[in-house]
Design an enzyme around this catalytic site. Structure first.
Site, PDB file in Angstrom:
ATOM      1  N   ILE A  18      20.495  15.362  25.582  1.00 50.92           N
ATOM      2  CA  ILE A  18      21.441  14.328  26.005  1.00 50.92           C
ATOM      3  C   ILE A  18      22.863  14.681  25.613  1.00 50.92           C
ATOM      4  O   ILE A  18      23.799  14.500  26.371  1.00 50.92           O
ATOM      5  CB  ILE A  18      21.100  12.985  25.336  1.00 50.92           C
ATOM      6  CG1 ILE A  18      19.645  12.656  25.574  1.00 50.92           C
ATOM      7  CG2 ILE A  18      22.015  11.895  25.808  1.00 50.92           C
ATOM      8  CD1 ILE A  18      19.395  11.350  26.152  1.00 50.92           C
ATOM      9  N   GLY A  21      26.765  17.159  19.183  1.00 53.99           N
ATOM     10  CA  GLY A  21      27.945  16.931  18.354  1.00 53.99           C
ATOM     11  C   GLY A  21      28.115  18.092  17.411  1.00 53.99           C
ATOM     12  O   GLY A  21      27.448  19.114  17.539  1.00 53.99           O
ATOM     13  N   ALA A  24      24.662  17.651  15.168  1.00 52.06           N
ATOM     14  CA  ALA A  24      23.302  17.508  15.694  1.00 52.06           C
ATOM     15  C   ALA A  24      23.269  17.525  17.209  1.00 52.06           C
ATOM     16  O   ALA A  24      24.252  17.237  17.878  1.00 52.06           O
ATOM     17  CB  ALA A  24      22.703  16.183  15.198  1.00 52.06           C
ATOM     18  N   LYS A  25      22.100  17.889  17.722  1.00 58.20           N
ATOM     19  CA  LYS A  25      21.833  17.796  19.163  1.00 58.20           C
ATOM     20  C   LYS A  25      20.905  16.611  19.377  1.00 58.20           C
ATOM     21  O   LYS A  25      19.971  16.392  18.590  1.00 58.20           O
ATOM     22  CB  LYS A  25      21.140  19.075  19.662  1.00 58.20           C
ATOM     23  CG  LYS A  25      21.992  20.317  19.538  1.00 58.20           C
ATOM     24  CD  LYS A  25      21.266  21.527  20.133  1.00 58.20           C
ATOM     25  CE  LYS A  25      22.052  22.783  19.857  1.00 58.20           C
ATOM     26  NZ  LYS A  25      21.210  23.922  19.498  1.00 58.20           N
ATOM     27  N   ASP A 176      30.653   5.579   9.273  1.00 53.87           N
ATOM     28  CA  ASP A 176      31.253   6.034  10.536  1.00 53.87           C
ATOM     29  C   ASP A 176      31.209   4.916  11.567  1.00 53.87           C
ATOM     30  O   ASP A 176      30.739   5.112  12.692  1.00 53.87           O
ATOM     31  CB  ASP A 176      30.501   7.282  11.040  1.00 53.87           C
ATOM     32  CG  ASP A 176      31.236   8.002  12.168  1.00 53.87           C
ATOM     33  OD1 ASP A 176      30.585   8.801  12.871  1.00 53.87           O
ATOM     34  OD2 ASP A 176      32.444   7.760  12.350  1.00 53.87           O
TER      35      ASP A 176
END
Lengths: 270, 351, 198
Positions: A18, A21, A24-25, A176
């Site tokens: 999807i 970043g 992470a994937k 965050d």
């Protein structure tokens, strides 16, 4: 060198990527594939979001391995703490600490950023000077988005403040908070309409007023840099938050003032 | 002074600036020339470092003394090398801050005196901006995320909305400070610098010892790591003089500690730099400041940047380490945009 | 009996068979057979252990099929990574279901008085007649997994997971359906993350 790839990596290969970043994937996948369709988990339960903290080449391998494991663990523990405290967060469905994969509940819905007209997550974050402010057409579109969910902007802000309050009362700091890290679960889903906080990759436990104030400040800045005319929106968030944290509000609001004056990210003058 | 990335108007004749730097233990004098064709030339870059014996750090009063002793010699040598006289200089630039109080003031004093003697305008320069402008000039990179790492600073800086903004920083001590203090604990020589010696020892290290990895979002915390690495020297497996004949595998050498400290601390710095890069959508990284000379840090940053389709930029020790030329460069740019520091305002700011 | 596939796992771990048995009459017998089988030596011991090569789970303590599947998945994953904490992949399922590390088998496995059992077999895709292998051991009524919600002993589940004082439960206390959704979620998530919980 192992001859066969690990099971989890093969699962990723068969899954739909999807986004990616810095850390992470993200993939979408389905588990628990039934041979016959009669008695099975509902499709909703079978869909998962996989977060793969991939290997960082610049790190020493043993540092990379231990860091990946501890971050997966940290995120999972923050989620469980929130679940037990009644905060709406995705449930955990699978953990492979060795490969750095966290499987969580797939949330059927849209991010708050999107619903407020801030565009999809990959869009440019910062509003450049000279940007045209929202016109009438855009506003109408935003109303349509929220209408489908049966919730007004005010009600949405209320939900946000309420969730963050519950989280802070559980001494969990998100780390965050942005409108991209909040989702509205579609009213047609089994758990119904809910404001869900997501992405606890930077979360940690803390009782400090400072940490809670900074958590709020990060969200305030995120609101103002992504959504125009955001002050009344954020004020709505704080009103609901105040209700949720009760007597803790005085200390936190005072500290929030301080943090605002300090400016979390300073510009360089001197 | 806000450094602005708007295009600077071109000049009709060459401009020459003298830059004086002394915010820490190095005194530097640099002379730079901007030509009408847009090119920049380093005419000279001279520096003298105040080196203390192993196990000792440098104190403000002694450092200021060192700067006062060496200032005129260094400046004269810079002028000689540049084949330029004080009359040819267009402006005298000096580090206004941040840095150590007494050394900053002693350099400001020299700058003011020269300014009065030769009737030249004064330009106060922010030390950090000096590093960044020089880094951009030398490497030619346009809008990178900057990692500024030195004895006194650890910041991730990016240009956003018309000024330099700090995206991430240390929550306690600077990485250079952390390395320097550790060097003292294991009694490494301060010549040429403690950081350089840690880097050389680290190359001989074999074991990666577990250390607390403390990034907090965009920021880092280094005091915990310093405490832990110091604690290892009290560990019964520690061999300050290297392994002896009877030792098995399970020992810790100073080289192992240097290696572990670098790998962990640098990984933290690369991580917060990458976060900032992801946040603003930049692919290039520029490392400035004394610690930027470290080749392992450059290597790690390079791996990360290339994975993102970009590059790492770093300068060599002439420009990484505090120097006068960067002050001259940043100062001359400001001067060309009409900025000047009146004598009355030429005080120093430690922060 | 239901079968689920996990093609990314090695073949011998890729197929999961699950069956629910109600009105079980020989739980005590099964339990003593298991104990004896672990002590028996030689080929007789092997045959007996083969016959009992399942996970026997007290169905009262399972909140949902997803809850069960999550525990099974984590067990199979541990086996695939050679990081089993118990002897077999089947015993690992019981470990995964247990929020603590004590008494996994006693709490979640077959007890002398259990009346509803879930039987799980992890195997390669071509293992024949699994249902028959199960029914030859368990004397009870093979039932649809959809009946699980009627069997769950929510009180004991909440007790074992220490949920009664949690804010999430207090918030949902007025609505039984809501509370069960909350409990199922916490329990399933706890099972999923047990490998990193401390």
């Amino acid at each position: 060198m192992s001859e066969t790839k690990s099971a989890s990596l093969r699962l990723l290969e068969a899954s739909e990527k999807i986004s990616q970043g810095a850390e992470a994937k993200i993939y979408r996948t389905q588990l628990h594939d039934p041979v016959s369709l009669s008695e099975s988990t509902t499709d909703g339960d079978r869909v998962l979001l996989l977060k793969h903290r991939f290997h960082k080449q610049y790190r020493h391998p043993s540092l990379d391995a231990s860091l990946t494991k501890s971050r997966i663990a940290g995120e999972a523990r923050a989620l469980i703490k929130c679940l037990r405290s009644g905060v709406n967060v995705p449930g955990i469905r699978m953990v492979d600490a060795t490969e750095g994969i966290l499987g969580i509940e797939w949330i059927d819905g849209k991010s708050v950023r999107f619903l407020l007209g801030g565009g999809a997550e990959d869009d440019e974050e910062v509003i450049e000077d000279g940007d045209v402010p929202e016109g009438e057409d855009d506003e109408a579109e935003d109303e349509d988005l929220l209408k489908e969910y049966g919730v007004s902007e005010d009600a949405l802000m209320n939900m946000i403040g309420t969730e963050i309050a519950k989280m802070h009362q559980a001494d969990t700091i998100h780390g965050d908070l942005t409108t991209s890290n909040m989702m509205l679960r579609h009213p047609s889903s089994p758990k119904g309409l809910q404001l869900v906080l997501i992405d606890f990759g930077l979360a940690y436990m803390s009782t400090l007023v400072e940490d809670k104030a900074v958590d709020l400040y990060v969200l305030e800045r995120a609101f103002s840099s992504t959504h125009p005319a955001s002050e009344p929106l954020f004020a709505g968030v704080l009103k609901a938050y105040e209700k949720g944290v009760g007597k803790n509000w005085t200390a936190i609001s005072r500290r929030l003032e301080d943090v605002r004056l300090r400016g979390r990210k300073r510009s360089m003058v001197g | 002074m806000l450094a602005q990335l708007i295009s600077i108007s071109s000049i009709e004749r060459p401009y020459v600036a003298l830059g004086l730097e002394g915010s820490a233990n190095k005194f530097g004098a640099g002379i730079i020339r901007h030509d009408p064709d847009g090119s920049t030339h380093v005419l000279s870059n001279v520096r003298h470092t105040y080196i203390t014996p192993p196990g000792e750090g440098f104190q403000p009063r002694d450092t200021a003394l060192h700067h006062r002793e060496w200032a005129l010699t260094v400046i004269n040598e810079a002028l000689k090398k540049a084949v330029v006289s004080m009359h040819d200089i267009d402006c005298i630039c000096f580090t206004k801050g941040p840095g150590m109080g007494a050394p900053l003031v002693s350099v400001a004093l020299v700058a003011r005196t020269l300014s009065l003697l030769y009737r030249k305008p004064l330009v106060g320069v922010n030390h950090c901006v000096g590093h960044i402008e020089m880094g951009r000039q030398i490497t030619g990179t346009q809008n990178p995320v900057v990692l500024y790492v030195s004895g006194g600073n650890t910041q991730v800086i990016a240009y956003s909305q018309q000024c330099y903004r700090i995206f991430g920083e240390t929550l306690d001590i600077a990485v250079g400070n952390c390395l320097d203090r550790f060097a003292r604990v294991i009694n490494l020589s301060n010549d040429p610098s403690p950081g350089y010696n840690i880097e050389q020892e680290a190359k001989k290290g074999k074991r990666l010892l577990p250390l607390p990895y403390a990034t907090k979002g965009m920021d880092v915390s280094l005091s915990g790591i310093l405490t832990s690495i110091e604690a290892y020297t009290a560990d019964k497996r520690f061999r300050p003089d290297g392994p002896s004949a009877e030792d098995g595998e399970d020992i810790i050498t100073p080289q192992d500690l240097c290696f572990s400290l670098q790998e962990t601390v640098f990984a933290m710095l690369v991580e917060i730099t990458e976060r900032a890069m992801a946040h603003i959508g930049s692919r290039d990284a520029l490392i400035v400041g004394g610690v930027g000379c470290n080749e392992r840090l450059q290597e790690m940053m390079g791996i990360m940047s290339r994975e993102r389709g970009g590059n790492v930029f770093a300068t060599d020790e002439r420009f990484c380490i505090d120097n006068g030329i960067m002050i001259a460069q940043a100062g001359l740019l400001s001067f060309r945009m009409g900025f000047e520091t009146p004598l009355a305002k030429s005080t120093c700011t430690q922060r | 009996m239901q079968t689920f596939r996990y093609p990314h796992f090695p073949p011998e771990l890729s197929t999961v068979h699950v069956a629910l048995f109600n009105t079980v009459t020989n739980s005590a017998d099964i339990r003593s057979r298991i104990i004896r089988a672990s002590q028996l030596q030689g080929p007789d011991g092997d045959t007996e252990r083969n016959a009992l090569n399942f996970a026997f789970i007290d169905a009262r303590l399972i909140c949902s099929l997803l809850h069960l599947q999550t525990a099974i998945y984590q067990a199979v994953l541990a086996h695939a990574q050679r990081s089993l904490r118990t002897k077999t992949v089947h015993s690992e399922i019981l470990w995964a279901l247990n929020p603590t590390n004590n008494a996994s088998i006693r709490r979640y496995g077959v007890s002398d008085t259990a009346t509803s059992l879930i039987v799980v077999r992890i195997s390669s895709p071509d293992l024949p007649d699994v249902q028959q292998l199960m029914t030859s051991v368990v004397s009870g009524t093979l039932s649809s997994l959809n009946q699980l919600p009627e069997i769950t002993d929510w009180g004991t589940v909440k007790k074992y997971h220490k949920l009664n004082d949690e804010p999430a439960l207090k918030a949902a206390a007025k609505n039984v359906t809501q509370e069960r959704i909350v409990v199922n979620e916490i329990v399933t998530s706890t099972v999923a993350m047990k490998s990193v919980s401390s």
